[in-house]
Design an enzyme around this catalytic site. Structure first.
Site, PDB file in Angstrom:
ATOM      1  N   TYR A  33       0.822  -1.207   0.000  1.00 46.36           N
ATOM      2  CA  TYR A  33       0.000   0.000   0.000  1.00 46.36           C
ATOM      3  C   TYR A  33       0.852   1.251   0.000  1.00 46.36           C
ATOM      4  CZ  TYR A  33       0.806   0.956   5.001  1.00 46.36           C
ATOM      5  OH  TYR A  33       1.378   1.261   6.207  1.00 46.36           O
ATOM      6  N   ARG A  52       8.099   4.073  -4.803  1.00 48.34           N
ATOM      7  CA  ARG A  52       8.192   3.079  -3.720  1.00 48.34           C
ATOM      8  C   ARG A  52       7.156   1.978  -3.903  1.00 48.34           C
ATOM      9  NH1 ARG A  52       7.684   5.234   2.271  1.00 48.34           N
ATOM     10  NH2 ARG A  52       5.503   5.370   1.612  1.00 48.34           N
ATOM     11  N   LYS A 149       6.482  -2.022   1.849  1.00 46.31           N
ATOM     12  CA  LYS A 149       5.325  -1.442   2.544  1.00 46.31           C
ATOM     13  C   LYS A 149       4.125  -2.369   2.386  1.00 46.31           C
ATOM     14  CE  LYS A 149       3.215   3.122   3.252  1.00 46.31           C
ATOM     15  NZ  LYS A 149       3.369   3.146   4.706  1.00 46.31           N
TER      16      LYS A 149
HETATM   17  N1  PDD Z   1       2.859   5.125   7.425  1.00 45.89           N
HETATM   18  N2  PDD Z   1       7.533   3.762   8.849  1.00 45.89           N
HETATM   19  C1  PDD Z   1       6.392   3.059   8.858  1.00 45.89           C
HETATM   20  C2  PDD Z   1       6.381   1.730   9.529  1.00 45.89           C
HETATM   21  C3  PDD Z   1       5.236   3.582   8.254  1.00 45.89           C
HETATM   22  O1  PDD Z   1       4.084   2.868   8.253  1.00 45.89           O
HETATM   23  C4  PDD Z   1       5.289   4.855   7.655  1.00 45.89           C
HETATM   24  C5  PDD Z   1       4.103   5.470   6.959  1.00 45.89           C
HETATM   25  C6  PDD Z   1       6.511   5.562   7.674  1.00 45.89           C
HETATM   26  C7  PDD Z   1       6.668   6.908   7.033  1.00 45.89           C
HETATM   27  O2  PDD Z   1       6.683   6.786   5.622  1.00 45.89           O
HETATM   28  P1  PDD Z   1       6.173   7.977   4.685  1.00 45.89           P
HETATM   29  O3  PDD Z   1       6.965   9.174   5.080  1.00 45.89           O
HETATM   30  O4  PDD Z   1       6.489   7.523   3.325  1.00 45.89           O
HETATM   31  O5  PDD Z   1       4.706   8.158   4.952  1.00 45.89           O
HETATM   32  C8  PDD Z   1       7.617   4.969   8.278  1.00 45.89           C
HETATM   33  C9  PDD Z   1       1.692   5.591   6.696  1.00 45.89           C
HETATM   34  C10 PDD Z   1       1.504   7.077   6.720  1.00 45.89           C
HETATM   35  C11 PDD Z   1       0.480   4.797   7.178  1.00 45.89           C
HETATM   36  O6  PDD Z   1       0.614   3.598   7.293  1.00 45.89           O
HETATM   37  O7  PDD Z   1      -0.594   5.375   7.366  1.00 45.89           O
END
Ligand code: PDD
Length: 288
Positions: A33, A52, A149
């Site tokens: 996702y 990504r 992710k």
């Molecule tokens: N979460 N680390 C983890 C484990 C995350 O789930 C996320 C993002 C990040 C930060 O990544 P980014 O800057 O690309 O959003 C780091 C999203 C926001 C979520 O699951 O809602």
């Protein structure tokens, strides 16, 4: 106004959007996702998020559901149809639906692609940043490929629940060597005792956050020194500041860790400066 969701080729009312009961995302968490911020009707850092997503799909040999222009078109439609000015886009791609069986080769699967968008009040986000986050530390019990992710988020769900139960907003996950890997849904940073920005280098232990990447760009642009090294909870206690980065919160100051005040116990100047400049350096793109 009715909410609209894109699912496998059509735009459906939120309450009527379905995926198959034998979708591998549902049965095996065999899905990835992305979450993309929408700011003033524009997508923030969409290129990095879609890069990504492509990487996550590639690491798991899941087919890309459509071309990038087609995907951007779907995202734009979902943002428009839900009249989101400021908020978040959520997109998920699973390997597809088939009779339950662990292996996936020999099956000509069509990936399931879902895209949702919802508004988030900038005022609420701003108030959260002004108050600062409270964090608890917990053991990192996740798998060895946190750089992908995936929707396999149960450890993060449990960590968030524990954080909420303790009156906190987020959890910092600590590896077996005592180092913070990242937050349950954000990347973890400190401004160390020497005044350097410190965050863990990329590895399979953590997600390569898009907001982390852009924050590194901001730090370089405004002349902050950065060290890509892991830190412990003890390091964080004696740090000048701490903060979290994510697409849903941009740069969020942290004021408390395990009940102890960080720095002055108020949002720190470095985190606030990074937060203020973040959208100046992030890519903004009109919804096609
Ligand atoms: N979460 N680390 C983890 C484990 C995350 O789930 C996320 C993002 C990040 C930060 O990544 P980014 O800057 O690309 O959003 C780091 C999203 C926001 C979520 O699951 O809602």
């Amino acid at each position: 106004m009715a909410r609209v969701v894109y699912v496998n080729g059509s735009y459906r009312r939120h309450g009527e959007a379905h995926v198959h009961v034998e979708d591998r995302g549902f049965q095996f968490a065999d899905a990835v996702y992305e979450v993309i911020e929408v700011s003033s009707r524009q997508l923030v850092d969409a290129t990095r998020h879609l890069d990504r997503l492509r990487r996550s799909l590639g690491e798991l040999s899941i087919c890309e559901p459509m071309s990038r222009p087609a995907m951007l078109h779907v995202i734009g439609e979902v943002v428009r149809r839900n009249r989101v000015t400021d908020g978040l886009v959520y997109m998920q791609v699973s390997r597809g639906a088939t009779r339950r069986d662990f292996p996936y080769t020999d099956k000509a699967l069509t990936p399931t692609f879902v895209c949702l968008a919802r508004p988030v009040s900038p005022a609420i986000r701003k108030a959260k940043a002004q108050r600062g986050l409270r964090i608890v530390s917990l053991p990192d019990i996740r798998w060895g490929r946190c750089d992908i992710k995936t929707v396999m988020l149960l450890p993060a769900v449990l960590a968030k629940e524990q954080a909420l139960a303790a009156g906190a907003d987020e959890a910092w996950l600590v590896d077996t060597d005592g180092f913070v890997t990242e937050g349950a849904s954000s990347n973890a940073w400190i401004v160390n005792a020497d005044g350097q920005l410190q965050t863990r280098a990329l590895s399979p232990a953590l997600l390569a956050g898009v907001t982390r990447h852009t924050t590194l760009d901001v730090a370089a642009a405004i002349g902050l020194e950065v060290v890509l090294q892991p830190f412990t909870i003890a390091d964080a206690y004696v740090s000048r500041e701490a903060f979290a980065t994510s697409a849903s919160g941009a740069v969020m100051p942290i004021v408390e860790l395990d009940g102890n005040a960080i720095g002055s116990g108020r949002p720190g100047p470095v985190a606030q400066a990074l937060g203020k400049s973040f959208h100046k350096y992030a890519q903004h793109q009109d919804c096609p």
